[in-house]
Design a protein around this motif. Structure first.
Motif, PDB file in Angstrom:
ATOM      1  N   GLU A   1      31.069  72.779  51.886  1.00 31.07           N
ATOM      2  CA  GLU A   1      31.249  72.958  50.448  1.00 31.07           C
ATOM      3  C   GLU A   1      29.989  73.479  49.781  1.00 31.07           C
ATOM      4  OE1 GLU A   1      32.550  70.371  46.502  1.00 31.07           O
ATOM      5  OE2 GLU A   1      32.559  69.454  48.473  1.00 31.07           O
ATOM      6  N   THR A   2      28.837  72.964  50.182  1.00 25.40           N
ATOM      7  CA  THR A   2      27.599  73.396  49.538  1.00 25.40           C
ATOM      8  C   THR A   2      27.354  74.875  49.746  1.00 25.40           C
ATOM      9  OG1 THR A   2      26.646  71.203  49.885  1.00 25.40           O
ATOM     10  CG2 THR A   2      25.124  72.998  49.375  1.00 25.40           C
ATOM     11  N   ALA A   3      27.579  75.339  50.967  1.00 26.66           N
ATOM     12  CA  ALA A   3      27.348  76.748  51.261  1.00 26.66           C
ATOM     13  C   ALA A   3      28.291  77.645  50.497  1.00 26.66           C
ATOM     14  CB  ALA A   3      27.503  76.998  52.760  1.00 26.66           C
ATOM     15  N   THR A   4      29.572  77.273  50.454  1.00 27.99           N
ATOM     16  CA  THR A   4      30.523  78.126  49.751  1.00 27.99           C
ATOM     17  C   THR A   4      30.287  78.092  48.254  1.00 27.99           C
ATOM     18  OG1 THR A   4      32.098  76.297  49.805  1.00 27.99           O
ATOM     19  CG2 THR A   4      32.325  77.980  51.494  1.00 27.99           C
ATOM     20  N   GLU A   5      29.828  76.954  47.733  1.00 25.37           N
ATOM     21  CA  GLU A   5      29.524  76.871  46.301  1.00 25.37           C
ATOM     22  C   GLU A   5      28.427  77.852  45.934  1.00 25.37           C
ATOM     23  OE1 GLU A   5      30.879  75.307  43.942  1.00 25.37           O
ATOM     24  OE2 GLU A   5      29.418  75.195  42.334  1.00 25.37           O
ATOM     25  N   ALA A   6      27.421  77.967  46.778  1.00 28.57           N
ATOM     26  CA  ALA A   6      26.326  78.890  46.476  1.00 28.57           C
ATOM     27  C   ALA A   6      26.760  80.341  46.632  1.00 28.57           C
ATOM     28  CB  ALA A   6      25.151  78.620  47.428  1.00 28.57           C
ATOM     29  N   LEU A   7      27.625  80.617  47.608  1.00 30.37           N
ATOM     30  CA  LEU A   7      27.992  82.010  47.883  1.00 30.37           C
ATOM     31  C   LEU A   7      28.782  82.636  46.759  1.00 30.37           C
ATOM     32  CD1 LEU A   7      28.881  81.970  51.666  1.00 30.37           C
ATOM     33  CD2 LEU A   7      27.203  83.416  50.549  1.00 30.37           C
TER      34      LEU A   7
ATOM     35  N   SER B   1      29.046  75.832  33.182  1.00 32.16           N
ATOM     36  CA  SER B   1      29.750  75.307  34.347  1.00 32.16           C
ATOM     37  C   SER B   1      28.781  74.968  35.474  1.00 32.16           C
ATOM     38  CB  SER B   1      30.782  76.339  34.823  1.00 32.16           C
ATOM     39  OG  SER B   1      31.393  75.922  36.011  1.00 32.16           O
ATOM     40  N   ASP B   2      27.835  75.855  35.750  1.00 31.37           N
ATOM     41  CA  ASP B   2      26.878  75.615  36.825  1.00 31.37           C
ATOM     42  C   ASP B   2      26.007  74.396  36.537  1.00 31.37           C
ATOM     43  OD1 ASP B   2      27.687  77.626  38.506  1.00 31.37           O
ATOM     44  OD2 ASP B   2      26.345  79.120  37.654  1.00 31.37           O
ATOM     45  N   ARG B   3      25.583  74.261  35.283  1.00 27.47           N
ATOM     46  CA  ARG B   3      24.668  73.164  34.947  1.00 27.47           C
ATOM     47  C   ARG B   3      25.366  71.812  34.922  1.00 27.47           C
ATOM     48  NH1 ARG B   3      20.300  75.345  30.431  1.00 27.47           N
ATOM     49  NH2 ARG B   3      19.454  77.016  31.726  1.00 27.47           N
TER      50      ARG B   3
ATOM     51  N   ARG C   1      29.035  67.958  41.040  1.00 24.91           N
ATOM     52  CA  ARG C   1      30.463  67.637  40.997  1.00 24.91           C
ATOM     53  C   ARG C   1      31.270  68.918  40.805  1.00 24.91           C
ATOM     54  NH1 ARG C   1      32.289  62.750  39.105  1.00 24.91           N
ATOM     55  NH2 ARG C   1      34.319  63.751  39.306  1.00 24.91           N
ATOM     56  N   PRO C   2      31.485  69.678  41.874  1.00 26.07           N
ATOM     57  CA  PRO C   2      32.210  70.948  41.754  1.00 26.07           C
ATOM     58  C   PRO C   2      33.602  70.804  41.150  1.00 26.07           C
ATOM     59  CG  PRO C   2      31.135  70.800  43.890  1.00 26.07           C
ATOM     60  CD  PRO C   2      31.002  69.455  43.246  1.00 26.07           C
ATOM     61  N   ASP C   3      34.215  69.633  41.304  1.00 23.91           N
ATOM     62  CA  ASP C   3      35.559  69.448  40.754  1.00 23.91           C
ATOM     63  C   ASP C   3      35.576  69.472  39.235  1.00 23.91           C
ATOM     64  OD1 ASP C   3      34.102  66.927  41.155  1.00 23.91           O
ATOM     65  OD2 ASP C   3      35.874  65.999  40.258  1.00 23.91           O
ATOM     66  N   ARG C   4      34.404  69.233  38.627  1.00 25.59           N
ATOM     67  CA  ARG C   4      34.350  69.288  37.165  1.00 25.59           C
ATOM     68  C   ARG C   4      34.604  70.696  36.632  1.00 25.59           C
ATOM     69  NH1 ARG C   4      28.955  65.628  35.922  1.00 25.59           N
ATOM     70  NH2 ARG C   4      29.893  63.582  36.377  1.00 25.59           N
ATOM     71  N   LYS C   5      34.402  71.697  37.485  1.00 27.84           N
ATOM     72  CA  LYS C   5      34.691  73.059  37.069  1.00 27.84           C
ATOM     73  C   LYS C   5      36.155  73.209  36.661  1.00 27.84           C
ATOM     74  CE  LYS C   5      31.246  75.850  39.539  1.00 27.84           C
ATOM     75  NZ  LYS C   5      30.220  74.854  39.710  1.00 27.84           N
ATOM     76  N   ILE C   6      37.029  72.484  37.330  1.00 24.30           N
ATOM     77  CA  ILE C   6      38.451  72.563  36.992  1.00 24.30           C
ATOM     78  C   ILE C   6      38.694  71.940  35.619  1.00 24.30           C
ATOM     79  CG2 ILE C   6      40.784  72.133  37.821  1.00 24.30           C
ATOM     80  CD1 ILE C   6      39.657  71.700  40.588  1.00 24.30           C
TER      81      ILE C   6
END
Length: 443
Positions: free
Chosen positions: A432-438, A292-294, A299-304
């Motif tokens: 979004e970038t910050a929350t994605e990393a957290l 998922s991370d790679r 594209r964080p939406d691809r996680k869904i």
């Protein structure tokens, strides 16, 4: 003795002040207690057949003995974590470990179902906040740059503890009786609980903190607590994750009984084989998270989309597996299905982090834990036990994977609204970038 240095990702005020050796000792002891936590929780599954025979229990009653622990964990994680922050984390972890170990010992001496239920209730109370408080202790003694690795390693302890609990419990029960299976888990936990506060000191693990940056960022956001429930996407993440864990959690709980009834395996062998299946689930959780991370870095939406794929893939594989005749091909396919059955855990956590303000991430993950337990880990074993009483465990297992279709539908709903929800949060000051990393450093 070497100390951790302050790097670019670790400010002077946030740096740990302990030696590298002491930090790893803290990790080992805290990780060991996490393993004890899950050994005490999952040893019950290995002795289901013996309890059912000795006390003439229904599968519904057995499922309730397992589900009550997950229910207490789900309900009490957040309030007990808050108490631990106020009362002292080391002291709180020690009390938790003593409580669940003594409660497990209570399981060993229980004379009837009612006493066993009370003991299991107390096991759940003791274990409720250990995961969130334990990871807080671990990350406090390491540089910020190591938190993602440590969080992943710490969470994996749950699967290793489940494997050890079922395998070791099955062996002890087969050779010495089911009471000694519980007693063995309790002894291990009490030994670590006594050792833990002697070595791990609150005054040594608490680094200096600065909150200026956090306060400035928080000023940009009005009512960050509202982000816990203000978007359809985050609500869908809670529900979808919980429904999918209905499947994985149910298979883990009932697999030793399935192997005992339909494969004629003794409790020790059933526990060992079931532990392999649990291990596949744990390995799959890590691999699915890495994938998922790679794949979704930009594209964080691809996680869904991956969540949907994991749900439908596990549904197809497990449905086929439980439709096959009993034998090696069935067990192999169950292992393959379980590799992706819990794969939604990582992406769902990322969704929650993306869709909530960082200041309330602790509460957000407590909410996710509540959904996981109420919709999946507690409900799954109980409902499956009821269905098993009516049509048999083998037929009940054929129905369980269908829950993944409902989970996939919920994630599809989330995907339709994700971008709009993220745009609204960005307008309110959530990056979004910050929350994605957290998400990688949250317990």
């Amino acid at each position: 003795m070497a100390h951790f240095h302050v790097d670019d990702n670790n400010t002077e005020d946030d740096a740990p002040s302990v030696s590298r050796t002491y930090a790893w000792i803290v990790f080992a002891l805290t990780f060991g207690l996490l393993i004890s936590d899950y050994m005490s929780r999952q040893v019950l599954n290995a002795v289901f057949p013996l309890l059912k025979g000795e006390w003439a229990l229904t599968d519904t009653q057995l499922g309730l003995l397992s589900g009550i622990v997950a229910l207490m964990v789900g309900l009490l994680t957040f309030p007990l974590s808050l108490l631990a922050d106020r009362f002292g984390r080391v002291r709180s972890l020690t009390i938790m470990a003593v409580l669940w170990s003594l409660a497990t010992l209570g399981c060993a001496v229980a004379e009837n179902y009612e006493q066993m239920f009370i003991a299991r209730f107390l096991v759940g109370v003791g274990e409720a906040a250990y995961g969130s408080v334990g990871i807080a202790v671990v990350v406090s003694v390491f540089p910020r740059s190591m938190r993602a690795t440590l969080s992943a390693a710490f969470i994996s302890g749950g699967m290793f503890g489940s494997v050890l609990g079922m395998a070791t419990g099955g062996i002890l029960a087969e050779h010495f009786g089911w009471r000694w299976a519980f007693a063995g888990m309790a002894t291990f936990g009490l030994m670590l609980a006594i050792l833990y506060p002697i070595i791990v000191r609150e005054s040594r693990i608490a680094p200096k903190r600065v909150v200026t940056a956090a306060s400035k960022a928080a000023d940009k956001v009005s009512r960050p607590l509202r982000t816990l429930y203000s978007s359809r996407s985050v609500l869908s993440a809670y529900v979808g994750s919980g429904l999918q864990l209905f499947v994985g959690g149910t298979v883990i709980v009932w697999m030793p009984s399935f192997l005992n009834r339909y494969y004629g395996m003794a409790t020790d062998r059933a526990g060992a084989v079931a532990s392999i299946i649990v291990l596949c689930s744990g390995i799959g959780m890590v691999l699915c998270g890495i994938l998922s991370d790679r794949m979704c870095r930009n594209r964080p939406d691809r996680k869904i989309s991956l969540c949907i794929a994991y749900c439908l893939g596990s549904c197809a594989l497990l449905s086929l597996a439980f439709a096959l005749p009993f034998g090696i091909p069935q067990l192999v396919l169950i292992c393959v299905g379980m590799l992706i059955a819990a794969g939604t855990s990582g992406p769902a956590g990322a969704m929650v982090a993306n869709l909530t303000h960082y200041k309330v991430h602790g509460t957000a993950f407590a909410t996710l834990t509540l959904a996981n337990n109420l919709l999946g880990l507690a409900t799954g074993p109980l409902i499956t036990g009821k269905v098993s009483d009516m049509i048999g465990l083998d037929k009940a297992f054929q129905l369980v994977p269908l829950i993944s279709i409902a989970s996939a539908a919920v994630f599809l709903y989330a995907k339709r609204h994700y971008h709009n929800d993220m745009d609204r949060l960005k307008n309110n000051g959530v990056d979004e970038t910050a929350t994605e990393a957290l998400v990688e450093i949250q317990p």
